[in-house]
Design a protein around this motif. Structure first.
Motif, PDB file in Angstrom:
ATOM      1  N   VAL A 154       0.955  -1.182   0.111  1.00 10.23           N
ATOM      2  CA  VAL A 154       0.143  -0.103  -0.014  1.00 10.23           C
ATOM      3  C   VAL A 154       0.883   1.239   0.030  1.00 10.23           C
ATOM      4  O   VAL A 154       0.452   2.291  -0.321  1.00 10.23           O
ATOM      5  CB  VAL A 154      -0.869   0.065   1.123  1.00 10.23           C
ATOM      6  CG1 VAL A 154      -1.944  -1.198   1.088  1.00 10.23           C
ATOM      7  CG2 VAL A 154      -0.302   0.058   2.556  1.00 10.23           C
ATOM      8  N   ASP A 178       3.432   1.508  -2.110  1.00  8.41           N
ATOM      9  CA  ASP A 178       3.838   1.519  -3.393  1.00  8.41           C
ATOM     10  C   ASP A 178       2.809   1.629  -4.352  1.00  8.41           C
ATOM     11  O   ASP A 178       2.172   0.602  -4.669  1.00  8.41           O
ATOM     12  CB  ASP A 178       4.885   0.343  -3.436  1.00  8.41           C
ATOM     13  CG  ASP A 178       5.483   0.584  -4.832  1.00  8.41           C
ATOM     14  OD1 ASP A 178       5.269   1.411  -5.931  1.00  8.41           O
ATOM     15  OD2 ASP A 178       6.539  -0.394  -5.111  1.00  8.41           O
ATOM     16  N   ALA A 179       2.494   2.864  -4.844  1.00  7.97           N
ATOM     17  CA  ALA A 179       1.353   2.829  -5.927  1.00  7.97           C
ATOM     18  C   ALA A 179       1.600   2.256  -7.173  1.00  7.97           C
ATOM     19  O   ALA A 179       0.658   1.805  -7.540  1.00  7.97           O
ATOM     20  CB  ALA A 179       1.049   4.307  -6.338  1.00  7.97           C
ATOM     21  N   SER A 235       3.484  -0.612  -7.630  1.00  2.36           N
ATOM     22  CA  SER A 235       3.001  -2.083  -7.478  1.00  2.36           C
ATOM     23  C   SER A 235       1.729  -2.253  -7.330  1.00  2.36           C
ATOM     24  O   SER A 235       1.532  -3.216  -7.814  1.00  2.36           O
ATOM     25  CB  SER A 235       4.001  -2.364  -6.124  1.00  2.36           C
ATOM     26  OG  SER A 235       3.265  -1.928  -5.021  1.00  2.36           O
ATOM     27  N   LEU A 236       0.914  -1.453  -6.795  1.00  2.00           N
ATOM     28  CA  LEU A 236      -0.597  -1.715  -6.775  1.00  2.00           C
ATOM     29  C   LEU A 236      -1.281  -1.742  -8.158  1.00  2.00           C
ATOM     30  O   LEU A 236      -1.915  -2.283  -8.527  1.00  2.00           O
ATOM     31  CB  LEU A 236      -1.296  -0.704  -5.700  1.00  2.00           C
ATOM     32  CG  LEU A 236      -1.088  -0.781  -4.316  1.00  2.00           C
ATOM     33  CD1 LEU A 236      -1.883   0.274  -3.719  1.00  2.00           C
ATOM     34  CD2 LEU A 236      -1.716  -2.110  -3.928  1.00  2.00           C
ATOM     35  N   ASP A 237      -0.691  -0.809  -8.992  1.00  3.35           N
ATOM     36  CA  ASP A 237      -1.147  -0.522 -10.317  1.00  3.35           C
ATOM     37  C   ASP A 237      -0.787  -1.707 -11.188  1.00  3.35           C
ATOM     38  O   ASP A 237      -1.671  -2.272 -11.956  1.00  3.35           O
ATOM     39  CB  ASP A 237      -0.607   0.686 -11.096  1.00  3.35           C
ATOM     40  CG  ASP A 237      -1.093   2.074 -10.573  1.00  3.35           C
ATOM     41  OD1 ASP A 237      -2.083   2.082  -9.707  1.00  3.35           O
ATOM     42  OD2 ASP A 237      -0.330   3.009 -10.776  1.00  3.35           O
ATOM     43  N   THR A 264      -5.161   0.311   4.624  1.00  2.78           N
ATOM     44  CA  THR A 264      -5.099  -0.486   3.257  1.00  2.78           C
ATOM     45  C   THR A 264      -6.186   0.023   2.297  1.00  2.78           C
ATOM     46  O   THR A 264      -6.162   0.065   1.208  1.00  2.78           O
ATOM     47  CB  THR A 264      -5.097  -2.031   3.261  1.00  2.78           C
ATOM     48  OG1 THR A 264      -6.455  -2.302   3.602  1.00  2.78           O
ATOM     49  CG2 THR A 264      -4.045  -2.636   4.132  1.00  2.78           C
ATOM     50  N   PRO A 321      -5.391   3.254  -0.134  1.00  4.46           N
ATOM     51  CA  PRO A 321      -4.416   3.257  -1.238  1.00  4.46           C
ATOM     52  C   PRO A 321      -5.053   2.307  -2.159  1.00  4.46           C
ATOM     53  O   PRO A 321      -4.785   2.310  -3.611  1.00  4.46           O
ATOM     54  CB  PRO A 321      -3.212   2.647  -0.528  1.00  4.46           C
ATOM     55  CG  PRO A 321      -3.286   2.942   0.804  1.00  4.46           C
ATOM     56  CD  PRO A 321      -4.720   2.977   1.200  1.00  4.46           C
ATOM     57  N   GLU A 343      -7.808   3.870  -4.288  1.00  6.69           N
ATOM     58  CA  GLU A 343      -6.954   5.029  -5.389  1.00  6.69           C
ATOM     59  C   GLU A 343      -6.498   3.934  -6.627  1.00  6.69           C
ATOM     60  O   GLU A 343      -6.617   4.463  -7.561  1.00  6.69           O
ATOM     61  CB  GLU A 343      -5.926   5.620  -4.422  1.00  6.69           C
ATOM     62  CG  GLU A 343      -6.166   6.684  -3.643  1.00  6.69           C
ATOM     63  CD  GLU A 343      -6.798   8.012  -4.056  1.00  6.69           C
ATOM     64  OE1 GLU A 343      -7.055   8.070  -5.261  1.00  6.69           O
ATOM     65  OE2 GLU A 343      -7.159   8.742  -3.384  1.00  6.69           O
ATOM     66  N   ALA A 344      -6.033   2.982  -6.233  1.00  6.81           N
ATOM     67  CA  ALA A 344      -5.490   2.059  -7.577  1.00  6.81           C
ATOM     68  C   ALA A 344      -6.758   1.773  -8.269  1.00  6.81           C
ATOM     69  O   ALA A 344      -6.585   1.591  -9.489  1.00  6.81           O
ATOM     70  CB  ALA A 344      -4.650   0.903  -6.831  1.00  6.81           C
ATOM     71  N   ARG A 367      -7.680   4.142 -10.541  1.00  3.49           N
ATOM     72  CA  ARG A 367      -6.997   4.819 -11.545  1.00  3.49           C
ATOM     73  C   ARG A 367      -7.036   3.652 -12.670  1.00  3.49           C
ATOM     74  O   ARG A 367      -6.898   4.005 -13.741  1.00  3.49           O
ATOM     75  CB  ARG A 367      -5.341   4.613 -11.143  1.00  3.49           C
ATOM     76  CG  ARG A 367      -4.988   5.849 -10.386  1.00  3.49           C
ATOM     77  CD  ARG A 367      -3.774   5.809 -10.011  1.00  3.49           C
ATOM     78  NE  ARG A 367      -3.007   4.925  -9.174  1.00  3.49           N
ATOM     79  CZ  ARG A 367      -2.891   4.460  -7.936  1.00  3.49           C
ATOM     80  NH1 ARG A 367      -3.213   5.526  -7.106  1.00  3.49           N
ATOM     81  NH2 ARG A 367      -2.378   3.689  -7.334  1.00  3.49           N
TER      82      ARG A 367
END
Length: 343
Positions: free
Chosen positions: A58, A60-61, A63-65, A84, A87, A90-91, A94
């Protein structure tokens, strides 16, 4: 069925996450495993063919993407959700995919409604928090019980658990909630969440037979205090927990859940008794089943299925009872729990 669509599961190797992964596979989806522990993800991926492990954090945006890339939806099973939820939401925004979580944390769910409602609605996105035993099931039962009522005076959600062996995640989430409340308790009264320091009462609740009347902790407030008032006009929402289960939860030496059947469920049983009152009238909905963690999986996966197949009533941040046809949703899960509606 899932038509082989990919669904990311953040926190896939956790206790509830494993149930969600299994349920997704049963429904024809392809789970994409994610979470911060690479070793645990790889071990879970090795347990069945075709599982893809995508480590992510969470913090590291990027890595979530990567974890959500190419997926049709994400189910967040990783608590504490105070850390959690935002984040991962948000992912999901996106990526332009729906977000569902199993958060039981009251304040985390409040945050989701407060911080993402406008953005999700403007984007035409779907975010369903607390789509689990606590929050989602109670909301669906209260909505089904309401029927054609547009308002009610009060809703009561009584949890008849024969035991409660909490997971490590449940304990961690409880510590976060207690910290955010400064040790206070919370209840939903007069149309708002109220924080206070008085001692919770011990009452008796007349559960349906064969359970019968049991001692319960009064004002044992759960996520229903967020989900139900988010769309139902009910100024008083009270929940209760059987004394035995509450003692298990608070005991520092209570064991974690132990699998006792081929589906990995524990011996824990539940009866959720929801009573909605308006004037002198009363309506009731009752659900009976086994293992509160295991049953969260079909609730979350059915939500994803309905979102992806257009069986929804709104967009934005919405609780289960608002976005889905509550009686139909509950009846669709008859293999996982029984349902009684008394209107």
């Amino acid at each position: 069925m899932g038509s082989r669509q990919s669904v990311a599961v953040f926190g896939a190797y956790g206790h509830t996450g494993r149930f969600v992964v299994a349920q997704l596979r049963d429904r024809g989806f392809v789970p994409v495993l994610s979470g911060r522990d690479t070793a645990k993800l790889q071990a879970l991926a090795a347990s069945a063919p075709g599982l893809d492990a995508r480590p992510a954090s969470v913090g590291d945006a990027i890595s979530l993407d990567r974890a959500l890339a190419g997926t049709a939806a994400v189910i967040n099973c990783a608590g504490p959700f105070a850390t959690t939820a935002a984040p991962v939401i948000e992912a999901a925004l996106r990526a332009g995919i729906p977000y569902v979580d199993v958060a039981a944390e009251i304040e985390a769910n409040v945050d989701t409604f407060e911080h993402f409602t406008d953005r999700a609605r403007a984007a035409g996105g779907v975010i369903v928090p607390a789509m689990a035993f606590y929050g989602g099931l109670g909301d669906l039962l209260a909505t089904a019980a309401m029927g054609d009522w547009t308002t009610a005076d009060e809703a009561h959600i009584a949890y008849g658990l024969n035991s409660w062996h909490p997971t490590a995640g449940t304990r961690a989430a409880g510590k976060v909630s207690q910290s955010r409340r400064n040790g206070r308790r919370v209840r939903y009264t007069n149309g708002r969440l109220d924080y206070h320091t008085d001692t919770p009462p011990i009452l008796e609740w007349p559960f349906p037979d064969p359970m019968g009347t049991r001692a319960v902790i009064g004002e044992f407030t759960m996520a229903d205090a967020v989900t139900i008032p988010s769309h139902l006009s009910i100024p008083e929402v009270r929940s209760y927990m059987t004394v035995e289960a509450a003692r298990d939860l608070s005991a520092p030496d209570s064991p974690t859940p132990a699998a006792t059947d081929e589906r990995g469920r524990s011996v824990q049983t539940f009866l959720v008794d929801v009573v909605v009152r308006s004037g002198g009238a009363e309506r009731r909905a009752v659900a009976r089943g086994q293992d509160i963690y295991a049953v969260s999986a079909p609730l979350a996966v059915e939500a994803v299925h309905r979102i992806l197949t257009g069986q929804t009533r709104t967009v934005g941040v919405a609780s289960a009872g608002e976005i889905f046809d509550a009686p139909d949703f509950l009846r669709a899960l008859s293999a996982h729990f029984s349902l009684e509606l008394h209107q």
